[in-house]
Scaffold this motif. Structure first.
Motif, mmCIF file in Angstrom:
data_model
loop_
_atom_site.group_PDB
_atom_site.id
_atom_site.type_symbol
_atom_site.label_atom_id
_atom_site.label_comp_id
_atom_site.label_asym_id
_atom_site.label_seq_id
_atom_site.Cartn_x
_atom_site.Cartn_y
_atom_site.Cartn_z
ATOM 1 N N GLY A 13 0.827 -1.212 0.000
ATOM 2 C CA GLY A 13 0.000 0.000 0.000
ATOM 3 C C GLY A 13 0.855 1.254 0.000
ATOM 4 N N THR A 15 1.037 3.454 -2.439
ATOM 5 C CA THR A 15 0.559 4.437 -3.428
ATOM 6 C C THR A 15 -0.086 5.665 -2.785
ATOM 7 O OG1 THR A 15 -1.533 3.257 -3.577
ATOM 8 C CG2 THR A 15 0.149 2.681 -5.209
ATOM 9 N N PHE A 18 0.119 6.594 4.513
ATOM 10 C CA PHE A 18 1.244 6.136 5.346
ATOM 11 C C PHE A 18 2.309 5.431 4.500
ATOM 12 C CE2 PHE A 18 -1.861 5.148 9.147
ATOM 13 C CZ PHE A 18 -2.212 6.479 9.223
ATOM 14 N N ARG A 38 -2.104 -1.375 -5.791
ATOM 15 C CA ARG A 38 -2.839 -1.763 -7.004
ATOM 16 C C ARG A 38 -2.708 -0.733 -8.118
ATOM 17 N NH1 ARG A 38 -8.408 -2.388 -4.115
ATOM 18 N NH2 ARG A 38 -7.440 -0.532 -3.192
ATOM 19 N N ARG A 39 -2.389 0.530 -7.798
ATOM 20 C CA ARG A 39 -2.381 1.587 -8.819
ATOM 21 C C ARG A 39 -0.984 1.768 -9.415
ATOM 22 N NH1 ARG A 39 -5.655 5.863 -5.206
ATOM 23 N NH2 ARG A 39 -4.620 4.659 -3.590
ATOM 24 N N ASP A 62 -2.276 -6.954 -5.488
ATOM 25 C CA ASP A 62 -3.474 -6.909 -4.662
ATOM 26 C C ASP A 62 -3.277 -7.953 -3.570
ATOM 27 O OD1 ASP A 62 -5.999 -7.207 -3.507
ATOM 28 O OD2 ASP A 62 -7.019 -6.660 -5.367
ATOM 29 N N VAL A 63 -3.144 -7.487 -2.347
ATOM 30 C CA VAL A 63 -2.778 -8.411 -1.254
ATOM 31 C C VAL A 63 -3.851 -9.459 -0.980
ATOM 32 C CG1 VAL A 63 -1.195 -6.798 -0.107
ATOM 33 C CG2 VAL A 63 -3.631 -6.805 0.526
ATOM 34 N N ASN A 89 1.018 -2.519 5.514
ATOM 35 C CA ASN A 89 0.274 -1.266 5.633
ATOM 36 C C ASN A 89 -1.028 -1.264 4.831
ATOM 37 O OD1 ASN A 89 0.056 1.842 5.837
ATOM 38 N ND2 ASN A 89 0.272 1.482 3.639
ATOM 39 N N TYR A 155 -14.504 -3.109 10.527
ATOM 40 C CA TYR A 155 -13.191 -2.457 10.410
ATOM 41 C C TYR A 155 -12.408 -2.621 11.722
ATOM 42 C CZ TYR A 155 -9.411 0.847 9.997
ATOM 43 O OH TYR A 155 -8.151 1.402 9.991
ATOM 44 N N LYS A 159 -8.920 -4.869 12.709
ATOM 45 C CA LYS A 159 -7.690 -4.306 13.280
ATOM 46 C C LYS A 159 -7.368 -4.971 14.630
ATOM 47 C CE LYS A 159 -6.619 -1.646 9.901
ATOM 48 N NZ LYS A 159 -5.409 -1.890 9.095
ATOM 49 N N ALA A 188 -5.938 9.972 11.357
ATOM 50 C CA ALA A 188 -4.843 10.438 10.509
ATOM 51 C C ALA A 188 -5.396 10.893 9.164
ATOM 52 C CB ALA A 188 -3.816 9.329 10.315
ATOM 53 N N SER A 190 -5.407 11.189 5.424
ATOM 54 C CA SER A 190 -4.872 10.516 4.231
ATOM 55 C C SER A 190 -6.070 10.242 3.329
ATOM 56 C CB SER A 190 -4.197 9.196 4.638
ATOM 57 O OG SER A 190 -5.195 8.303 5.096
HETATM 58 P P1 NDP Z 1 -4.783 5.376 2.340
HETATM 59 O O1 NDP Z 1 -6.158 5.136 1.824
HETATM 60 O O2 NDP Z 1 -4.190 6.716 2.146
HETATM 61 O O3 NDP Z 1 -3.775 4.268 1.761
HETATM 62 C C1 NDP Z 1 -4.135 2.906 1.761
HETATM 63 C C2 NDP Z 1 -3.163 2.110 0.917
HETATM 64 O O4 NDP Z 1 -3.578 0.732 0.950
HETATM 65 C C3 NDP Z 1 -3.126 2.551 -0.526
HETATM 66 O O5 NDP Z 1 -1.791 2.621 -0.953
HETATM 67 C C4 NDP Z 1 -3.859 1.445 -1.262
HETATM 68 O O6 NDP Z 1 -3.263 1.260 -2.543
HETATM 69 C C5 NDP Z 1 -3.554 0.231 -0.381
HETATM 70 N N1 NDP Z 1 -4.512 -0.857 -0.567
HETATM 71 C C6 NDP Z 1 -5.837 -0.871 -0.287
HETATM 72 N N2 NDP Z 1 -6.374 -2.057 -0.650
HETATM 73 C C7 NDP Z 1 -5.363 -2.806 -1.171
HETATM 74 C C8 NDP Z 1 -5.282 -4.106 -1.726
HETATM 75 N N3 NDP Z 1 -6.360 -4.900 -1.836
HETATM 76 N N4 NDP Z 1 -4.081 -4.569 -2.158
HETATM 77 C C9 NDP Z 1 -2.988 -3.771 -2.059
HETATM 78 N N5 NDP Z 1 -2.995 -2.522 -1.560
HETATM 79 C C10 NDP Z 1 -4.183 -2.048 -1.122
HETATM 80 O O7 NDP Z 1 -4.861 5.024 3.911
HETATM 81 P P2 NDP Z 1 -3.793 5.180 5.104
HETATM 82 O O8 NDP Z 1 -2.452 5.434 4.582
HETATM 83 O O9 NDP Z 1 -4.372 6.117 6.085
HETATM 84 O O10 NDP Z 1 -3.892 3.729 5.752
HETATM 85 C C11 NDP Z 1 -2.826 2.800 5.753
HETATM 86 C C12 NDP Z 1 -3.114 1.749 6.805
HETATM 87 O O11 NDP Z 1 -3.217 2.367 8.093
HETATM 88 C C13 NDP Z 1 -4.421 0.997 6.606
HETATM 89 O O12 NDP Z 1 -4.217 -0.350 6.971
HETATM 90 C C14 NDP Z 1 -5.378 1.683 7.578
HETATM 91 O O13 NDP Z 1 -6.416 0.832 7.985
HETATM 92 C C15 NDP Z 1 -4.446 2.015 8.706
HETATM 93 N N6 NDP Z 1 -4.849 3.118 9.567
HETATM 94 C C16 NDP Z 1 -5.264 4.326 9.059
HETATM 95 C C17 NDP Z 1 -5.632 5.351 9.926
HETATM 96 C C18 NDP Z 1 -6.148 6.659 9.431
HETATM 97 O O14 NDP Z 1 -6.853 7.374 10.196
HETATM 98 N N7 NDP Z 1 -5.837 7.084 8.209
HETATM 99 C C19 NDP Z 1 -5.522 5.196 11.375
HETATM 100 C C20 NDP Z 1 -5.094 3.871 11.792
HETATM 101 C C21 NDP Z 1 -4.755 2.902 10.920
HETATM 102 P P3 NDP Z 1 -4.059 0.920 -3.904
HETATM 103 O O15 NDP Z 1 -5.406 1.545 -3.805
HETATM 104 O O16 NDP Z 1 -3.190 1.502 -4.973
HETATM 105 O O17 NDP Z 1 -4.077 -0.563 -3.932
#
Ligand code: NDP
Ligand code: 8X3
Length: 255
Positions: A13, A15, A18, A38-39, A62-63, A89, A155, A159, A188, A190
């Motif tokens: 993740g 893209t 975090f 994925r992107r 895609d995980v 992540n 959700y 976690k 956070a 994002s």
């Molecule tokens: P973003 O939405 O900004 O980023 C999420 C990332 O996960 C993207 O890069 C996306 O990439 C990737 N992703 C989602 N689904 C898939 C998939 N099926 N396969 C591969 N990659 C995937 O969110 P955050 O950076 O905020 O979140 C990162 C992590 O931290 C997550 O696990 C979230 O649950 C956790 N978190 C977030 C908080 C918040 O408030 N933001 C707080 C606590 C935890 P792509 O779409 O390109 O696949």
């Protein structure tokens, strides 16, 4: 220590949010990087940006697919095979309606990504991580896994799985070079809330305006700090909130 001697870091993740900030942090400090998501356009752009600094390998992954994760791990280029830092992540929340109004398909997507996806990646890399003298797994859990709130249902439960899985991995790897951390951030800023609320920018603004939320760079700094601890120390779990966030009263629904 030269760039070439630093451990290989794999970030799922990368893209957005975090993962993106963490990739930049490790690159700035000379760590060779595997970035996935994925992107593809975003991965390529990030790879182009960071390649002048460090060796970067990007892969669309895609995980949720265990077959794809197995293929990906098997086909890592030689330079990137010795993964020593895994940042699990990739993850998402979908919706925040009460449970009876939530879509079952959203629940499945969250479980498939946050639970099954994280397990897929971890399982496929454990032999490699164990083969290193010292390695670190950082799993992105959440305050939502520690504390209940309305609309968190699957959700938060996903976690909670991540936090307990992290502790259980610690039990299996105690005394080995494999360290495991459950990182549990609060609110956070994002793309997380855009994804959760299906691209609704107004809702996003409502959530973050004036909240002084955690920024992705804050999480990247914390992740980097965890990996920089001396090898004899394991940060088991780390919960972090913005100063503006705290708990509220228990709810009492009177008849
Ligand atoms: P973003 O939405 O900004 O980023 C999420 C990332 O996960 C993207 O890069 C996306 O990439 C990737 N992703 C989602 N689904 C898939 C998939 N099926 N396969 C591969 N990659 C995937 O969110 P955050 O950076 O905020 O979140 C990162 C992590 O931290 C997550 O696990 C979230 O649950 C956790 N978190 C977030 C908080 C918040 O408030 N933001 C707080 C606590 C935890 P792509 O779409 O390109 O696949
Ligand atoms: C994301 C934090 O509080 O929105 O994991 O669930 S919260």
């Amino acid at each position: 220590m030269t760039t070439q001697q630093k451990p290989v870091v794999l970030i799922t993740g990368a893209t957005a949010g975090f993962g993106l900030a963490t990739a930049k942090k490790f690159a700035a400090n000379g760590y060779p990087l595997i970035i996935t998501g994925r992107r593809e356009e975003r991965l390529k752009a990030l790879s182009d940006e960071l390649s002048p600094l460090v060796a970067v390998y990007y892969a669309v992954l895609d995980v949720r697919s265990s077959d794809d994760v197995t293929e990906f791990t098997k086909n890592l280029p030689e330079r990137f095979q010795q993964v020593a830092i895994l940042v699990n992540n990739a993850g998402l929340a979908l919706g925040a309606e009460p449970a009876d109004q939530a879509k079952l398909s959203d629940w499945h997507t969250m479980i498939d990504t946050n639970v099954t996806g994280l397990v897929n990646v971890t399982h496929s890399l454990l032999p490699t991580l164990k083969a290193q003298k010292s390695s670190t797994i950082i799993n992105l859990a959440s305050i939502a896994g520690n504390w209940p709130y309305p609309g968190s249902h699957v959700y938060g439960a996903s976690k909670a799985f991540v936090a307990q899985f992290s502790r259980n991995l610690r039990s299996d790897f105690a005394g080995t070079g494999v360290r495991v951390t459950s990182l549990e951030p609060g609110m956070a800023e994002s793309e997380f809330s855009l994804v959760r609320f299906n691209g609704d920018q107004e809702k996003y603004n409502q959530i973050y305006n004036g909240a002084n939320a955690i920024q992705p760079e804050d999480i990247a700094d914390i992740i980097f700090w965890i990996t920089e601890q001396p090898a004899h120390l394991n940060i088991n779990s780390l919960e972090v909130m913005p100063t503006s966030q705290a708990w509220d009263n228990f709810k009492i629904v009177k008849q």
